[in-house]
Design a protein around this motif. Structure first.
Motif, PDB file in Angstrom:
ATOM      1  N   LEU A 145       0.337 -12.442  -8.005  1.00 46.63           N
ATOM      2  CA  LEU A 145       1.499 -12.579  -7.652  1.00 46.63           C
ATOM      3  C   LEU A 145       1.740 -14.091  -7.959  1.00 46.63           C
ATOM      4  O   LEU A 145       0.815 -15.081  -7.953  1.00 46.63           O
ATOM      5  N   ASP A 146       3.040 -14.256  -8.691  1.00 45.89           N
ATOM      6  CA  ASP A 146       3.530 -15.684  -8.548  1.00 45.89           C
ATOM      7  C   ASP A 146       4.801 -15.969  -7.848  1.00 45.89           C
ATOM      8  O   ASP A 146       5.261 -15.122  -7.476  1.00 45.89           O
ATOM      9  N   GLU A 147       5.267 -17.132  -7.814  1.00 48.18           N
ATOM     10  CA  GLU A 147       6.487 -17.266  -7.378  1.00 48.18           C
ATOM     11  C   GLU A 147       7.726 -16.538  -8.038  1.00 48.18           C
ATOM     12  O   GLU A 147       8.521 -16.221  -7.073  1.00 48.18           O
ATOM     13  N   GLY A 148       7.527 -16.196  -9.151  1.00 50.40           N
ATOM     14  CA  GLY A 148       8.591 -15.392  -9.603  1.00 50.40           C
ATOM     15  C   GLY A 148       8.869 -13.877  -8.909  1.00 50.40           C
ATOM     16  O   GLY A 148       9.648 -13.391  -8.935  1.00 50.40           O
ATOM     17  N   ASP A 149       7.462 -13.559  -8.774  1.00 48.64           N
ATOM     18  CA  ASP A 149       7.496 -12.216  -8.056  1.00 48.64           C
ATOM     19  C   ASP A 149       8.488 -12.064  -6.588  1.00 48.64           C
ATOM     20  O   ASP A 149       8.962 -11.125  -6.410  1.00 48.64           O
ATOM     21  N   PHE A 150       7.892 -13.341  -5.839  1.00 47.19           N
ATOM     22  CA  PHE A 150       8.761 -13.394  -4.723  1.00 47.19           C
ATOM     23  C   PHE A 150      10.426 -13.713  -4.835  1.00 47.19           C
ATOM     24  O   PHE A 150      11.201 -13.215  -4.375  1.00 47.19           O
ATOM     25  N   ALA A 151      10.592 -14.134  -5.815  1.00 45.52           N
ATOM     26  CA  ALA A 151      11.789 -14.500  -6.260  1.00 45.52           C
ATOM     27  C   ALA A 151      12.646 -13.335  -6.487  1.00 45.52           C
ATOM     28  O   ALA A 151      13.948 -13.254  -6.001  1.00 45.52           O
ATOM     29  N   LYS A 152      12.058 -12.318  -6.983  1.00 45.98           N
ATOM     30  CA  LYS A 152      12.859 -11.073  -7.412  1.00 45.98           C
ATOM     31  C   LYS A 152      12.979 -10.511  -6.113  1.00 45.98           C
ATOM     32  O   LYS A 152      13.846  -9.390  -6.132  1.00 45.98           O
ATOM     33  N   MET A 153      12.430 -10.581  -5.071  1.00 47.24           N
ATOM     34  CA  MET A 153      12.622 -10.055  -3.876  1.00 47.24           C
ATOM     35  C   MET A 153      13.552 -10.637  -2.986  1.00 47.24           C
ATOM     36  O   MET A 153      14.026  -9.893  -2.134  1.00 47.24           O
ATOM     37  N   GLU A 154      14.256 -11.943  -3.264  1.00 51.09           N
ATOM     38  CA  GLU A 154      15.030 -12.455  -2.573  1.00 51.09           C
ATOM     39  C   GLU A 154      16.336 -11.927  -2.809  1.00 51.09           C
ATOM     40  O   GLU A 154      16.773 -11.449  -3.920  1.00 51.09           O
TER      41      GLU A 154
ATOM     42  N   THR B 160       5.943   9.489  -4.077  1.00 54.20           N
ATOM     43  CA  THR B 160       6.691   8.518  -5.030  1.00 54.20           C
ATOM     44  C   THR B 160       5.854   7.722  -5.816  1.00 54.20           C
ATOM     45  O   THR B 160       5.972   7.653  -6.979  1.00 54.20           O
ATOM     46  N   PHE B 161       4.896   7.074  -5.178  1.00 56.79           N
ATOM     47  CA  PHE B 161       3.978   6.083  -5.747  1.00 56.79           C
ATOM     48  C   PHE B 161       3.127   6.771  -6.709  1.00 56.79           C
ATOM     49  O   PHE B 161       2.727   6.350  -7.868  1.00 56.79           O
ATOM     50  N   SER B 162       2.380   8.147  -6.198  1.00 58.44           N
ATOM     51  CA  SER B 162       1.612   8.889  -6.931  1.00 58.44           C
ATOM     52  C   SER B 162       2.297   9.300  -8.292  1.00 58.44           C
ATOM     53  O   SER B 162       1.831   9.240  -9.509  1.00 58.44           O
ATOM     54  N   ASN B 163       3.639   9.725  -8.456  1.00 56.07           N
ATOM     55  CA  ASN B 163       4.366  10.324  -9.513  1.00 56.07           C
ATOM     56  C   ASN B 163       4.523   9.077 -10.445  1.00 56.07           C
ATOM     57  O   ASN B 163       4.370   9.023 -11.553  1.00 56.07           O
ATOM     58  N   SER B 164       4.953   7.567  -9.776  1.00 50.32           N
ATOM     59  CA  SER B 164       4.988   6.671 -10.648  1.00 50.32           C
ATOM     60  C   SER B 164       3.695   6.057 -11.189  1.00 50.32           C
ATOM     61  O   SER B 164       3.517   5.557 -12.586  1.00 50.32           O
ATOM     62  N   PHE B 165       2.651   6.359 -10.531  1.00 51.59           N
ATOM     63  CA  PHE B 165       1.143   5.815 -10.991  1.00 51.59           C
ATOM     64  C   PHE B 165       1.020   7.051 -12.262  1.00 51.59           C
ATOM     65  O   PHE B 165       0.380   6.489 -13.360  1.00 51.59           O
ATOM     66  N   MET B 166       1.289   8.245 -12.228  1.00 45.19           N
ATOM     67  CA  MET B 166       1.239   9.043 -13.445  1.00 45.19           C
ATOM     68  C   MET B 166       1.765   8.659 -14.412  1.00 45.19           C
ATOM     69  O   MET B 166       1.365   8.751 -15.538  1.00 45.19           O
ATOM     70  N   THR B 167       3.068   8.239 -14.343  1.00 47.25           N
ATOM     71  CA  THR B 167       3.788   7.953 -15.430  1.00 47.25           C
ATOM     72  C   THR B 167       3.413   6.675 -16.158  1.00 47.25           C
ATOM     73  O   THR B 167       3.320   6.667 -17.364  1.00 47.25           O
TER      74      THR B 167
ATOM     75  N   LEU C 248       9.027  -0.266  -6.874  1.00 50.32           N
ATOM     76  CA  LEU C 248       9.021   0.957  -7.881  1.00 50.32           C
ATOM     77  C   LEU C 248      10.199   0.625  -8.966  1.00 50.32           C
ATOM     78  O   LEU C 248      10.151   1.270  -9.897  1.00 50.32           O
ATOM     79  N   THR C 249      11.384  -0.240  -8.577  1.00 50.52           N
ATOM     80  CA  THR C 249      12.163  -0.354  -9.488  1.00 50.52           C
ATOM     81  C   THR C 249      11.947  -1.522 -10.215  1.00 50.52           C
ATOM     82  O   THR C 249      12.803  -2.135 -11.303  1.00 50.52           O
ATOM     83  N   ASN C 250      10.845  -2.405 -10.106  1.00 51.42           N
ATOM     84  CA  ASN C 250      10.237  -3.335 -10.947  1.00 51.42           C
ATOM     85  C   ASN C 250       9.057  -2.941 -11.651  1.00 51.42           C
ATOM     86  O   ASN C 250       7.890  -2.794 -10.898  1.00 51.42           O
ATOM     87  N   SER C 251       9.035  -2.651 -12.866  1.00 46.65           N
ATOM     88  CA  SER C 251       7.591  -2.410 -13.778  1.00 46.65           C
ATOM     89  C   SER C 251       6.542  -3.373 -13.615  1.00 46.65           C
ATOM     90  O   SER C 251       5.663  -3.059 -13.364  1.00 46.65           O
ATOM     91  N   ASP C 252       6.939  -4.699 -13.457  1.00 49.34           N
ATOM     92  CA  ASP C 252       6.001  -5.487 -13.076  1.00 49.34           C
ATOM     93  C   ASP C 252       5.147  -5.346 -11.743  1.00 49.34           C
ATOM     94  O   ASP C 252       4.047  -5.581 -11.674  1.00 49.34           O
ATOM     95  N   SER C 253       6.054  -5.036 -11.001  1.00 52.95           N
ATOM     96  CA  SER C 253       5.454  -4.850  -9.686  1.00 52.95           C
ATOM     97  C   SER C 253       4.354  -3.827  -9.532  1.00 52.95           C
ATOM     98  O   SER C 253       3.250  -4.037  -8.980  1.00 52.95           O
ATOM     99  N   LEU C 254       4.858  -2.579 -10.096  1.00 55.21           N
ATOM    100  CA  LEU C 254       3.874  -1.374 -10.219  1.00 55.21           C
ATOM    101  C   LEU C 254       2.543  -1.914 -11.060  1.00 55.21           C
ATOM    102  O   LEU C 254       1.611  -1.614 -10.787  1.00 55.21           O
ATOM    103  N   GLU C 255       2.677  -2.703 -12.175  1.00 51.63           N
ATOM    104  CA  GLU C 255       1.441  -3.021 -12.981  1.00 51.63           C
ATOM    105  C   GLU C 255       0.728  -3.878 -12.261  1.00 51.63           C
ATOM    106  O   GLU C 255      -0.455  -3.676 -12.427  1.00 51.63           O
ATOM    107  N   THR C 256       1.184  -4.699 -11.322  1.00 49.37           N
ATOM    108  CA  THR C 256       0.453  -5.812 -10.610  1.00 49.37           C
ATOM    109  C   THR C 256      -0.630  -4.834  -9.644  1.00 49.37           C
ATOM    110  O   THR C 256      -1.561  -5.031  -9.566  1.00 49.37           O
ATOM    111  N   VAL C 257       0.092  -3.707  -8.888  1.00 51.52           N
ATOM    112  CA  VAL C 257      -0.579  -3.080  -8.035  1.00 51.52           C
ATOM    113  C   VAL C 257      -1.564  -2.299  -8.913  1.00 51.52           C
ATOM    114  O   VAL C 257      -2.844  -2.151  -8.268  1.00 51.52           O
ATOM    115  N   ILE C 258      -1.294  -1.497  -9.702  1.00 49.78           N
ATOM    116  CA  ILE C 258      -2.305  -0.787 -10.643  1.00 49.78           C
ATOM    117  C   ILE C 258      -3.514  -1.682 -11.202  1.00 49.78           C
ATOM    118  O   ILE C 258      -4.620  -1.197 -11.252  1.00 49.78           O
TER     119      ILE C 258
END
Length: 289
Positions: A280-289, A17-24, A249-259
């Protein structure tokens, strides 16, 4: 310059799933990427993108099990031994790519990364071909539901890092599935880890998560179990090699950070000004809460 990313980790961690998202992501950002399937047991239905190179064109686990009467684990070892004996096939397949990003979707048997020589030999071969190589190791967020299971994942990631000896990023996948039912790091009631501070204890593994909680292990288990925990705590404290980037992977910013971190480890586009990874910033963690 060609770049290769080995997508590794245990079965069910979300590698395909990650590989497919990476390709996209590469397609959307106008970058040239190609999927390489290194899993001789992979089901074609798991690929959103057709692999440009597929180990099953050389050898498949199904054929090995049928013709040699091997089990799945023995058959997988045979497939990789066969690949290493026929690296000219891989050289020919790789020869058509230049200045491209190659995403290697690897099998889920973690022993291939932790103590077998197959992938280290492959990495050395890619290096000789002038392909700049890194690896990611995925561990699914559900491992955080049990601290002992979590640290078994931490130790397997550490073993794989030491075995492959290439630029490395650990990823805590499926962060969108983190719920309030995750174990409290203090060892008490299952109150969850939804707070930013507690999530951080898992992303940057805190060995105190394994420390005896309120004397529970000492009172209810063999003392050797307690001693083993303390030895693991000491190992993690002395060799703090493992930390995780959260991946949702439901958050485009999260994928962009990893890549961006993957790009940085290999200095992708080194002719340009090197880019610092998006942190990562505090907003990234906030989105997981």
């Amino acid at each position: 310059m060609r770049y290769a990313v080995l997508v590794t980790g245990p079965a069910g961690a979300g590698k395909s799933t990650f590989s497919n998202s990476f390709m996209t992501y590469l397609r959307d950002t106008k970058r040239t990427g190609h999927l390489v399937n290194l899993d001789p047991a992979a089901n074609a239905a798991s690929f959103e993108y057709e692999p440009a190179i597929d180990i099953k064109d050389l050898v498949s686990l199904e054929d090995v099990m049928e013709e040699l009467d091997y089990g799945p684990n023995g058959g997988l070892v045979y497939c990789f031994e066969y690949l290493l004996q026929n690296m000219d096939w891989l050289d020919e397949e790789l020869g058509g790519f230049d200045d491209d990003y190659l995403i290697f979707d690897c099998p889920g048997q973690i022993e291939l990364y932790t103590h077998h020589p197959f992938l280290p030999t492959l990495v050395q071969h890619l290096s000789r071909l002038g392909i700049r190589t890194s690896a990611v190791y995925l561990l699914e967020s559900q491992f955080m539901e049990d601290r002992y299971k979590f640290f078994s994942g931490v130790l397997s990631a550490m073993s794989a890092m030491v075995n492959l000896e290439i630029p490395w990023i650990n990823i805590m996948s499926k962060m969108d599935l983190v719920t309030e039912n995750v174990e409290d790091p203090s060892g008490g009631a299952r109150n969850g880890i939804r707070g930013r501070k507690n999530i951080a204890r898992y992303l940057d593994p805190d060995p105190l998560l394994l420390a005896t909680a309120r004397g529970q292990e000492a009172n209810s288990s063999n003392p050797r179990f307690h001693a083993l925990n303390q030895a693991i705590v000491q190992l993690i404290e002395d060799h703090p090699l493992v930390s995780f980037l959260p991946l949702d992977l439901t958050n485009s910013d999260s994928l962009e950070t990893v890549i961006s971190h993957i790009d940085y480890t290999m200095q992708y586009g080194e002719d340009e000004e090197p880019k610092e990874p998006h942190d990562l910033d505090e907003g990234d963690f906030a989105k997981m809460e």
